[in-house]
Write a protein that holds these residues in place. Sequence first.
Motif, PDB file in Angstrom:
ATOM      1  N   SER A  17      10.303  -9.642  -6.571  1.00 14.87           N
ATOM      2  CA  SER A  17       9.353  -8.591  -6.196  1.00 14.87           C
ATOM      3  C   SER A  17       8.496  -9.066  -5.030  1.00 14.87           C
ATOM      4  CB  SER A  17       8.449  -8.232  -7.380  1.00 14.87           C
ATOM      5  OG  SER A  17       9.192  -7.698  -8.450  1.00 14.87           O
ATOM      6  N   LEU A  18       7.966  -8.099  -4.313  1.00 20.34           N
ATOM      7  CA  LEU A  18       7.088  -8.382  -3.178  1.00 20.34           C
ATOM      8  C   LEU A  18       6.138  -7.202  -3.038  1.00 20.34           C
ATOM      9  CD1 LEU A  18       7.096 -10.798  -1.185  1.00 20.34           C
ATOM     10  CD2 LEU A  18       8.410  -9.376   0.388  1.00 20.34           C
ATOM     11  N   ARG A  19       4.918  -7.460  -2.611  1.00 18.37           N
ATOM     12  CA  ARG A  19       3.959  -6.377  -2.414  1.00 18.37           C
ATOM     13  C   ARG A  19       3.469  -6.378  -0.974  1.00 18.37           C
ATOM     14  NH1 ARG A  19      -1.641  -5.633  -5.717  1.00 18.37           N
ATOM     15  NH2 ARG A  19      -2.288  -7.291  -4.283  1.00 18.37           N
ATOM     16  N   LEU A  20       3.655  -5.273  -0.311  1.00 15.92           N
ATOM     17  CA  LEU A  20       3.167  -5.108   1.047  1.00 15.92           C
ATOM     18  C   LEU A  20       1.833  -4.372   1.035  1.00 15.92           C
ATOM     19  CD1 LEU A  20       6.431  -4.009   2.892  1.00 15.92           C
ATOM     20  CD2 LEU A  20       5.614  -6.315   2.376  1.00 15.92           C
ATOM     21  N   SER A  21       0.979  -4.727   1.988  1.00 11.51           N
ATOM     22  CA  SER A  21      -0.307  -4.058   2.143  1.00 11.51           C
ATOM     23  C   SER A  21      -0.426  -3.471   3.533  1.00 11.51           C
ATOM     24  CB  SER A  21      -1.453  -5.047   1.924  1.00 11.51           C
ATOM     25  OG  SER A  21      -1.485  -5.521   0.613  1.00 11.51           O
ATOM     26  N   CYS A  22      -1.078  -2.328   3.616  1.00  8.81           N
ATOM     27  CA  CYS A  22      -1.364  -1.685   4.898  1.00  8.81           C
ATOM     28  C   CYS A  22      -2.864  -1.413   4.933  1.00  8.81           C
ATOM     29  CB  CYS A  22      -0.571  -0.397   5.045  1.00  8.81           C
ATOM     30  SG  CYS A  22      -0.937   0.533   6.551  1.00  8.81           S
ATOM     31  N   ALA A  23      -3.563  -2.155   5.764  1.00 10.73           N
ATOM     32  CA  ALA A  23      -5.003  -1.952   5.919  1.00 10.73           C
ATOM     33  C   ALA A  23      -5.236  -0.858   6.944  1.00 10.73           C
ATOM     34  CB  ALA A  23      -5.666  -3.251   6.342  1.00 10.73           C
ATOM     35  N   VAL A  24      -5.996   0.153   6.556  1.00 12.87           N
ATOM     36  CA  VAL A  24      -6.232   1.323   7.388  1.00 12.87           C
ATOM     37  C   VAL A  24      -7.682   1.333   7.845  1.00 12.87           C
ATOM     38  CG1 VAL A  24      -6.099   3.840   7.509  1.00 12.87           C
ATOM     39  CG2 VAL A  24      -4.506   2.566   6.043  1.00 12.87           C
ATOM     40  N   SER A  25      -7.915   1.459   9.119  1.00 10.70           N
ATOM     41  CA  SER A  25      -9.273   1.548   9.636  1.00 10.70           C
ATOM     42  C   SER A  25      -9.333   2.632  10.695  1.00 10.70           C
ATOM     43  CB  SER A  25      -9.714   0.208  10.215  1.00 10.70           C
ATOM     44  OG  SER A  25      -8.874  -0.166  11.289  1.00 10.70           O
ATOM     45  N   GLY A  26     -10.546   3.098  10.959  1.00 13.35           N
ATOM     46  CA  GLY A  26     -10.725   4.132  11.956  1.00 13.35           C
ATOM     47  C   GLY A  26     -11.461   5.335  11.399  1.00 13.35           C
ATOM     48  N   ARG A  27     -11.375   6.438  12.086  1.00 14.63           N
ATOM     49  CA  ARG A  27     -12.120   7.631  11.742  1.00 14.63           C
ATOM     50  C   ARG A  27     -11.389   8.478  10.712  1.00 14.63           C
ATOM     51  NH1 ARG A  27     -13.873  10.458  17.256  1.00 14.63           N
ATOM     52  NH2 ARG A  27     -15.057  11.695  15.777  1.00 14.63           N
ATOM     53  N   LEU A  80      -0.686   0.187  -0.662  1.00 15.46           N
ATOM     54  CA  LEU A  80       0.178  -0.874  -1.153  1.00 15.46           C
ATOM     55  C   LEU A  80       1.581  -0.348  -1.395  1.00 15.46           C
ATOM     56  CD1 LEU A  80      -2.327  -2.300  -3.780  1.00 15.46           C
ATOM     57  CD2 LEU A  80      -1.938  -3.128  -1.462  1.00 15.46           C
ATOM     58  N   LEU A  81       2.554  -1.203  -1.174  1.00 16.73           N
ATOM     59  CA  LEU A  81       3.942  -0.892  -1.521  1.00 16.73           C
ATOM     60  C   LEU A  81       4.461  -2.023  -2.403  1.00 16.73           C
ATOM     61  CD1 LEU A  81       6.260   1.149  -1.089  1.00 16.73           C
ATOM     62  CD2 LEU A  81       7.112  -0.410   0.690  1.00 16.73           C
ATOM     63  N   GLN A  82       4.549  -1.749  -3.687  1.00 18.29           N
ATOM     64  CA  GLN A  82       5.094  -2.717  -4.631  1.00 18.29           C
ATOM     65  C   GLN A  82       6.608  -2.565  -4.640  1.00 18.29           C
ATOM     66  OE1 GLN A  82       3.504  -5.133  -6.537  1.00 18.29           O
ATOM     67  NE2 GLN A  82       5.584  -5.775  -7.100  1.00 18.29           N
ATOM     68  N   MET A  83       7.301  -3.623  -4.294  1.00 21.77           N
ATOM     69  CA  MET A  83       8.761  -3.589  -4.203  1.00 21.77           C
ATOM     70  C   MET A  83       9.349  -4.478  -5.286  1.00 21.77           C
ATOM     71  SD  MET A  83       9.240  -3.662  -0.060  1.00 21.77           S
ATOM     72  CE  MET A  83       8.752  -5.374   0.080  1.00 21.77           C
ATOM     73  N   ASN A  84      10.047  -3.881  -6.216  1.00 29.32           N
ATOM     74  CA  ASN A  84      10.657  -4.602  -7.327  1.00 29.32           C
ATOM     75  C   ASN A  84      12.179  -4.567  -7.225  1.00 29.32           C
ATOM     76  OD1 ASN A  84       8.025  -4.971  -8.516  1.00 29.32           O
ATOM     77  ND2 ASN A  84       8.174  -2.906  -9.354  1.00 29.32           N
ATOM     78  N   SER A  85      12.814  -5.482  -7.915  1.00 32.10           N
ATOM     79  CA  SER A  85      14.284  -5.536  -7.959  1.00 32.10           C
ATOM     80  C   SER A  85      14.867  -5.464  -6.552  1.00 32.10           C
ATOM     81  CB  SER A  85      14.840  -4.388  -8.818  1.00 32.10           C
ATOM     82  OG  SER A  85      14.315  -4.438 -10.123  1.00 32.10           O
ATOM     83  N   LEU A  86      14.358  -6.304  -5.692  1.00 34.30           N
ATOM     84  CA  LEU A  86      14.777  -6.258  -4.294  1.00 34.30           C
ATOM     85  C   LEU A  86      16.246  -6.614  -4.136  1.00 34.30           C
ATOM     86  CD1 LEU A  86      11.557  -7.727  -2.711  1.00 34.30           C
ATOM     87  CD2 LEU A  86      12.613  -5.542  -2.081  1.00 34.30           C
ATOM     88  N   LYS A  87      16.861  -5.964  -3.154  1.00 31.07           N
ATOM     89  CA  LYS A  87      18.268  -6.167  -2.862  1.00 31.07           C
ATOM     90  C   LYS A  87      18.414  -6.657  -1.414  1.00 31.07           C
ATOM     91  CE  LYS A  87      19.377  -2.123  -5.713  1.00 31.07           C
ATOM     92  NZ  LYS A  87      20.041  -0.788  -5.728  1.00 31.07           N
ATOM     93  N   PRO A  88      19.507  -7.331  -1.103  1.00 33.84           N
ATOM     94  CA  PRO A  88      19.713  -7.762   0.294  1.00 33.84           C
ATOM     95  C   PRO A  88      19.632  -6.612   1.285  1.00 33.84           C
ATOM     96  CG  PRO A  88      21.238  -8.895  -1.142  1.00 33.84           C
ATOM     97  CD  PRO A  88      20.548  -7.879  -1.996  1.00 33.84           C
ATOM     98  N   GLU A  89      20.047  -5.417   0.871  1.00 31.98           N
ATOM     99  CA  GLU A  89      19.999  -4.270   1.779  1.00 31.98           C
ATOM    100  C   GLU A  89      18.586  -3.758   2.026  1.00 31.98           C
ATOM    101  OE1 GLU A  89      21.921  -4.638  -0.951  1.00 31.98           O
ATOM    102  OE2 GLU A  89      22.155  -2.731  -2.038  1.00 31.98           O
ATOM    103  N   ASP A  90      17.606  -4.319   1.328  1.00 30.95           N
ATOM    104  CA  ASP A  90      16.202  -3.991   1.612  1.00 30.95           C
ATOM    105  C   ASP A  90      15.654  -4.809   2.774  1.00 30.95           C
ATOM    106  OD1 ASP A  90      15.686  -3.769  -1.925  1.00 30.95           O
ATOM    107  OD2 ASP A  90      15.865  -2.097  -0.517  1.00 30.95           O
ATOM    108  N   THR A  91      16.432  -5.760   3.254  1.00 31.05           N
ATOM    109  CA  THR A  91      16.003  -6.600   4.376  1.00 31.05           C
ATOM    110  C   THR A  91      15.754  -5.742   5.608  1.00 31.05           C
ATOM    111  OG1 THR A  91      17.170  -8.551   3.561  1.00 31.05           O
ATOM    112  CG2 THR A  91      16.690  -8.452   5.926  1.00 31.05           C
ATOM    113  N   ALA A  92      14.559  -5.854   6.162  1.00 33.46           N
ATOM    114  CA  ALA A  92      14.166  -5.040   7.312  1.00 33.46           C
ATOM    115  C   ALA A  92      12.759  -5.422   7.736  1.00 33.46           C
ATOM    116  CB  ALA A  92      14.211  -3.551   6.967  1.00 33.46           C
TER     117      ALA A  92
END
Length: 123
Positions: A17-27, A80-92
């Motif tokens: 598993s891996l968790r991605l974060s996207c910090a959002v700033s601005g108006r 946040l994007l929680q990514m579970n059961s990752l597969k090689p085809e998720d590589t990007a």
Amino acid sequence: QVQLVESGGGLVQAGDSLRLSCAVSGRSPSSYTIAWFRQAPGKEREFVSRITWTGGSTDYADSVKGRFIISRDNAKNTVLLQMNSLKPEDTAVYYCASAKYYSGTYLGAFYHWGQGTQVTVSS
């Protein structure tokens, strides 16, 4: 204007598993839909998931449905994007993007983009 910064990518093994974060700033971030897209080498950028900022409505690509979970932390202005059961085809390279007053998944509607974060899944 909205600024987006991704983090959390890395190298993992299939099934991890891996968790991605996207910090959002601005108006006025509450008027934006935030989406994740990904682009593998030699392939076009494709939709992964999206969430509306206020209503919390979510959508997923069929390829990640049941494995990925998108969520938002309004207090931290983070998606946040929680990514579970990752597969090689998720590589990007994974990008977060924003669209104002739009709840669809069309790439062309998202006009603010982060710099991307690499996710590599080994078999």
